[in-house]
Design an enzyme around this catalytic site. Structure first.
Site, PDB file in Angstrom:
ATOM      1  N   ASP A  57       0.953  -1.020   0.053  1.00  0.00           N
ATOM      2  CA  ASP A  57       0.154   0.138   0.160  1.00  0.00           C
ATOM      3  C   ASP A  57       0.797   1.283  -0.112  1.00  0.00           C
ATOM      4  O   ASP A  57       1.396   1.784   1.034  1.00  0.00           O
ATOM      5  CB  ASP A  57      -0.874  -0.083   1.035  1.00  0.00           C
TER       6      ASP A  57
ATOM      7  N   GLU B 188       1.676   2.973  13.107  1.00  0.00           N
ATOM      8  CA  GLU B 188       0.623   2.679  12.219  1.00  0.00           C
ATOM      9  C   GLU B 188      -0.394   1.754  13.005  1.00  0.00           C
ATOM     10  O   GLU B 188      -0.122   0.543  12.741  1.00  0.00           O
ATOM     11  CB  GLU B 188       1.354   2.127  11.046  1.00  0.00           C
TER      12      GLU B 188
ATOM     13  N   GLU C  29      -9.930  -3.345  15.659  1.00  0.00           N
ATOM     14  CA  GLU C  29      -8.952  -4.259  16.515  1.00  0.00           C
ATOM     15  C   GLU C  29      -8.153  -3.494  17.607  1.00  0.00           C
ATOM     16  O   GLU C  29      -7.646  -4.113  18.423  1.00  0.00           O
ATOM     17  CB  GLU C  29      -7.644  -4.491  15.441  1.00  0.00           C
TER      18      GLU C  29
ATOM     19  N   HIS D 161      -5.227   0.124   1.287  1.00  0.00           N
ATOM     20  CA  HIS D 161      -5.632  -1.359   1.213  1.00  0.00           C
ATOM     21  C   HIS D 161      -6.850  -1.344   2.442  1.00  0.00           C
ATOM     22  O   HIS D 161      -7.371  -2.265   2.493  1.00  0.00           O
ATOM     23  CB  HIS D 161      -4.417  -2.276   2.153  1.00  0.00           C
TER      24      HIS D 161
END
Ligand code: SAH
Length: 406
Positions: A98, A191, A200, A344
């Site tokens: 990405d 990130e 998550e 992505h």
């Protein structure tokens, strides 16, 4: 028989994939080792009707096992599964491929290289170490602590050596929550973003590390983040999953539509790519996170419909901002929306149960609430409330909650 079937559909069972399976044809469902599939029905001994992240298809029964450990014994953070998936190359390949994402991080380092000189940096969740390597090669920090819980850390150490950065980058294998460092850091870069920004909840680990390890006045990268929402049309998705049952092969299959709604529209659709022309209004930032403070995960919206169309649902995406270390330096932004280079993450589509015709000048107002699953800490429920005020007739009110995924 019918009743039994319905019962099966109502409470799908969770199975774990024992090994990778590549789908042949659109009827089959591909998956990777360790993936958790929801089995909706077992029409034959060999092939089960299963779901993985909103995608449905036939899965070979012999590849699946029901997890022996019952829910209550399981770790609510599902760390074995989570870090297990980051121990293989699949996700790292997807992230590194990405370019919009990865180049944004590189640009942040390049445009702040002078200010990074002699600074102490933590790269939390370093994965293959890409951000740490950018720091070491493009700036001169005194040290970069590259923290990674998955077994990828072993390879990252090798990559650091291979690229001659071992003097600057120290790879620490372990969870951020258990991290011990000899000093506090000037910059915490990570990130951590997931689908719909928060999925998550890696951000929780980042905030914890911030409280423990970021010195007073230290800098967070990203420094802020926003979740953006837009009411949209989703004609082809609607046709493919719902209108399909109206007259296949000249037959009336509409009794299956409630099932279709349950199966396809209960959860959000990840990896949606919205065409800007399907946006029914200008998008609106509904949740803004300042990475230095703690915030509510809810927000309000008011959209003004700009053209007549069919309101099928809402599409969400996010942006993150990296403040500059240099006085007057420009903020760098990563935008995962439909008017930027695709990433992505793509976008996330939340389908309403029934499409609604809307007209230019109508307003759609309401709010969005992200609620953590009380047990499964990486999961959440997104609840949307909306009111449509139309000039032509009265107002319509709706609400829908979407589990992501539990
Ligand atoms: N920084 C890399 C990887 C980003 S993906 C890149 O940009 O390509 C996020 C990474 O953080 C994963 O490798 C994951 O294993 C790691 N991670 C997530 N939570 C963590 C935690 N609490 N402690 C340490 N590592 C964590």
């Amino acid at each position: 028989m019918q009743a039994e079937k319905e019962e099966e559909e109502a409470s799908p069972e969770e199975y774990v994939a024992l090994c990778d399976f590549t789908a042949r044809g659109s009827e089959q469902l591909g998956f990777s080792t360790g993936d958790k599939l929801l089995v909706h029905a077992k029409p034959s001994a060999d092939w089960w009707w299963a779901e993985l992240q909103g995608v449905i298809g036939y899965a070979p029964a012999s590849y699946l096992r029901q997890d022996a450990a019952e829910d209550e014994d399981e770790d609510p953070w599902q760390d074995d599964e989570y870090f297990g998936s980051y121990g293989t190359l699949r996700l790292h390949l997807e992230m590194l491929s990405d370019r919009s994402r990865t180049e944004t991080y590189r640009q942040v380092i390049v445009s702040n290289s002078a200010s990074l000189r002699n600074k102490v940096v933590m790269d939390l969740g370093c994965g293959t170490g890409i951000i740490s390597l950018f720091c070491a090669q493009l700036a001169q920090p005194s040290v970069v602590y590259a923290v990674e819980a998955s077994s990828m850390a072993e390879h990252t150490r090798q990559l650091v050596k291979q690229n001659g950065c071992e003097e600057v980058v120290t790879v620490l294998q372990g969870r951020a929550e258990e991290l011990e460092l000899p000093e506090q850091v000037d910059i915490l870069v990570s990130e951590w973003m997931g689908n719909c920004l928060l999925f998550e909840f890696m951000v929780e680990s980042v905030l914890l590390a911030r409280d423990r390890w970021l010195r007073d006045g230290g800098v967070m990268w990203p420094s802020s983040a926003a979740l953006t929402l837009v009411p949209c049309q989703a004609d082809s998705y609607y046709s493919e999953k719902m209108a399909f049952w109206e007259r296949p092969y000249g037959l009336d299959f509409t009794p299956l539509q409630p099932l279709a709604q349950q199966e396809f529209f209960t959860k959000p659709k990840f990896s949606h790519l919205i065409d800007p022309k399907d946006c029914l209004s200008a998008p609106c930032d509904v949740i803004c996170l300042n990475m230095y403070t703690v915030q509510e995960m809810e927000g309000e919206f008011k959209f003004c419909v700009v053209k007549p169309g069919v309101f099928h649902g809402f599409t969400a995406w996010f942006t993150v901002q990296f403040e500059s270390l240099e006085a007057g330096g420009a903020t760098v932004e990563l935008d995962t929306g439909p008017n930027s280079d695709p990433t992505h993450w793509k976008q996330t589509l939340f389908m309403l149960d029934k499409p609604i015709h809307v007209y230019g000048g109508d307003s759609i107002r309401g709010n969005i609430v992200l609620r953590r699953n009380p047990v499964w800490r990486r999961h959440m429920t997104v609840t949307l409330h909306w009111t449509i005020n139309s000039s032509s007739d009265n107002c319509q009110v709706g609400t829908k909650s979407f589990p992501m995924w539990k």
